[in-house]
Motif scaffolding. Structure first.
Motif, mmCIF file in Angstrom:
data_model
loop_
_atom_site.group_PDB
_atom_site.id
_atom_site.type_symbol
_atom_site.label_atom_id
_atom_site.label_comp_id
_atom_site.label_asym_id
_atom_site.label_seq_id
_atom_site.Cartn_x
_atom_site.Cartn_y
_atom_site.Cartn_z
ATOM 1 N N THR A 90 0.729 -1.389 0.058
ATOM 2 C CA THR A 90 0.125 0.002 0.016
ATOM 3 C C THR A 90 0.883 1.223 0.202
ATOM 4 O OG1 THR A 90 -1.556 -1.313 1.437
ATOM 5 C CG2 THR A 90 -2.106 1.119 1.173
ATOM 6 N N GLN A 91 1.889 1.169 0.840
ATOM 7 C CA GLN A 91 2.838 2.310 0.803
ATOM 8 C C GLN A 91 3.549 2.545 -0.488
ATOM 9 O OE1 GLN A 91 5.522 1.326 4.002
ATOM 10 N NE2 GLN A 91 4.834 2.846 5.116
ATOM 11 N N LEU A 92 3.478 1.419 -1.319
ATOM 12 C CA LEU A 92 4.428 1.599 -2.663
ATOM 13 C C LEU A 92 3.381 2.417 -3.426
ATOM 14 C CD1 LEU A 92 6.498 1.009 -4.716
ATOM 15 C CD2 LEU A 92 5.453 -1.171 -5.316
ATOM 16 N N VAL A 93 1.835 2.210 -3.421
ATOM 17 C CA VAL A 93 1.120 2.701 -4.212
ATOM 18 C C VAL A 93 0.966 4.187 -3.942
ATOM 19 C CG1 VAL A 93 -1.400 2.654 -4.917
ATOM 20 C CG2 VAL A 93 -0.371 0.392 -4.725
ATOM 21 N N ILE A 94 1.004 4.460 -2.644
ATOM 22 C CA ILE A 94 0.880 5.937 -2.204
ATOM 23 C C ILE A 94 2.313 6.759 -2.575
ATOM 24 C CG2 ILE A 94 0.651 7.467 -0.309
ATOM 25 C CD1 ILE A 94 -0.588 5.057 1.385
ATOM 26 N N LEU A 95 3.117 5.975 -2.587
ATOM 27 C CA LEU A 95 4.445 6.571 -2.951
ATOM 28 C C LEU A 95 4.603 6.923 -4.497
ATOM 29 C CD1 LEU A 95 7.070 7.632 -1.416
ATOM 30 C CD2 LEU A 95 7.864 5.392 -1.473
ATOM 31 N N THR A 96 3.991 5.748 -5.125
ATOM 32 C CA THR A 96 4.166 6.169 -6.636
ATOM 33 C C THR A 96 3.111 7.257 -7.109
ATOM 34 O OG1 THR A 96 4.138 3.756 -6.872
ATOM 35 C CG2 THR A 96 3.450 4.816 -8.862
ATOM 36 N N ASP A 97 2.028 7.307 -6.471
ATOM 37 C CA ASP A 97 1.278 8.626 -6.812
ATOM 38 C C ASP A 97 1.736 9.810 -6.354
ATOM 39 O OD1 ASP A 97 -0.586 6.627 -7.860
ATOM 40 O OD2 ASP A 97 -2.388 7.036 -6.412
ATOM 41 N N ILE A 98 2.551 9.870 -5.434
ATOM 42 C CA ILE A 98 2.961 11.170 -4.992
ATOM 43 C C ILE A 98 4.183 11.634 -5.858
ATOM 44 C CG2 ILE A 98 4.310 12.269 -3.234
ATOM 45 C CD1 ILE A 98 2.589 10.810 -1.141
ATOM 46 N N ILE A 99 4.855 10.555 -6.064
ATOM 47 C CA ILE A 99 6.208 10.634 -7.247
ATOM 48 C C ILE A 99 5.721 11.254 -8.692
ATOM 49 C CG2 ILE A 99 8.176 9.720 -8.291
ATOM 50 C CD1 ILE A 99 8.557 8.213 -5.437
ATOM 51 N N GLU A 100 4.766 10.645 -9.094
ATOM 52 C CA GLU A 100 4.214 10.763 -10.205
ATOM 53 C C GLU A 100 3.676 12.269 -10.545
ATOM 54 O OE1 GLU A 100 1.444 7.930 -12.519
ATOM 55 O OE2 GLU A 100 0.038 9.612 -11.676
ATOM 56 N N VAL A 101 3.013 12.896 -9.475
ATOM 57 C CA VAL A 101 2.746 14.397 -9.355
ATOM 58 C C VAL A 101 4.024 15.025 -9.307
ATOM 59 C CG1 VAL A 101 1.819 16.274 -7.901
ATOM 60 C CG2 VAL A 101 0.443 14.117 -8.146
ATOM 61 N N LEU A 102 4.989 14.778 -8.484
ATOM 62 C CA LEU A 102 6.127 15.608 -8.349
ATOM 63 C C LEU A 102 7.115 15.635 -9.741
ATOM 64 C CD1 LEU A 102 7.372 14.427 -4.807
ATOM 65 C CD2 LEU A 102 6.551 16.631 -5.526
ATOM 66 N N ASN A 103 7.211 14.466 -10.384
ATOM 67 C CA ASN A 103 7.762 14.058 -11.626
ATOM 68 C C ASN A 103 7.082 15.124 -12.777
ATOM 69 O OD1 ASN A 103 9.791 12.386 -13.413
ATOM 70 N ND2 ASN A 103 7.862 12.028 -14.133
ATOM 71 N N ARG A 104 5.915 14.968 -12.772
ATOM 72 C CA ARG A 104 5.069 15.530 -13.925
ATOM 73 C C ARG A 104 5.250 17.207 -13.736
ATOM 74 N NH1 ARG A 104 0.214 13.535 -13.084
ATOM 75 N NH2 ARG A 104 -0.752 15.082 -11.670
ATOM 76 N N GLN A 105 5.092 17.652 -12.437
ATOM 77 C CA GLN A 105 5.513 19.063 -12.168
ATOM 78 C C GLN A 105 6.866 19.601 -11.962
ATOM 79 O OE1 GLN A 105 2.412 19.825 -9.200
ATOM 80 N NE2 GLN A 105 0.831 19.154 -10.485
ATOM 81 N N GLY A 106 7.701 18.874 -12.427
ATOM 82 C CA GLY A 106 9.263 19.435 -12.389
ATOM 83 C C GLY A 106 9.642 19.725 -11.124
#
Ligand SMILES: [Zn+2]
Length: 254
Positions: A90-106
């Motif tokens: 579950t932590q991996l899924v949460i972390l993936t979503d947060i990193i996806e935002v940061l990555n997309r937004q630079g």
């Protein structure tokens, strides 16, 4: 309003700042002996992240502290009432979503500030590093930053011990029960030699290891010890934030 705390800042301020580094504090909600609150790890994560970020911000580092994730891995405490377990998957899924935002937004640097011994993000960051090659992903457990023996008379504990009790006496004395109500945090050792010596690992069944849920005697804790430890650990992590925010992630090796 502290401009480096996302929960306090606003859209106007956010638009005017080029953030270089996001900090994700990650705690747990669990029993901490008889005398400390269930949110102990969250309170510690909030306070250390904020103080380290203040130190970094004042030196010009554009850091942003995300809200602390309040639940951690408590797979060894399934029989302890209201210890709320998040599975690592579950932590991996949460972390993936947060990193996806940061990555997309630079915002290409992330530090997970871990506040709970059962959380372990290293394997997740290896996997996410492959999936997000433009991100620099790092983790630091604040309780491993300093040598506890330099601060505490009983440095051997690791849960609701003298160190955590001292920190809470400094940060939230209103939530700490009188220390004569605390258990002694006595912990039973493994019968198996390799596990006892620490060169093999297995998860501990918490309720069989300790009767008061603590590991480590809290009785010599004081607010003064907590204040000194808090200042030093926050400053050392703050210095890391400054260095990390300024680092060129394509040129990291000397
Ligand atoms: Zn704790």
């Amino acid at each position: 309003m502290r401009p480096y705390i996302l929960a306090e800042t606003n859209w106007k301020q956010i638009q005017e700042t080029n953030f270089e580094l996001a900090i994700l504090p990650w705690g747990a909600t669990e029993a901490h002996n008889y005398h400390l609150p269930y949110a102990t790890d969250v309170i510690e994560a909030d306070a250390i992240a904020a103080e380290a970020a203040r130190h970094a911000w004042e030196q010009g580092a554009k850091v942003i502290v995300l809200p602390t994730i309040p639940f951690g891995v408590n797979t060894g405490q399934t029989d302890i009432l209201l210890d709320i377990n998040l599975h690592p998957s579950t932590q991996l899924v949460i972390l993936t979503d947060i990193i996806e935002v940061l990555n997309r937004q630079g915002i290409h640097k992330l530090l997970i500030l871990n506040s709970h011994g059962g959380n372990d993000f290293k394997t997740m960051l290896r996997e996410l590093g492959v999936r997000f090659p433009n991100m620099f992903l790092s983790t630091c457990s604040w309780f491993h930053v300093l040598d506890k023996a330099q601060y505490f008379d009983e440095p051997k504990g690791d849960h609701a011990d003298e160190m955590e009790t001292s920190l809470l006496l400094h940060l939230r004395p209103d939530l700490v029960r009188p220390l004569d109500e605390a258990g002694d945090g006595a912990a039973r050792k493994w019968k198996l030699t390799a596990l006892r010596e620490g060169w093999a690992w297995a998860e501990r069944r918490w309720s069989q290891v300790t009767s008061d849920t603590g590991i480590g005697n809290p009785k010599q804790a004081t607010a003064e010890k907590g204040e000194r430890y808090f200042a030093d650990v926050s400053r050392k992590i703050g210095d890391f934030l400054v260095e990390l925010a300024a680092a060129d992630i394509r040129d990291l090796y000397a």
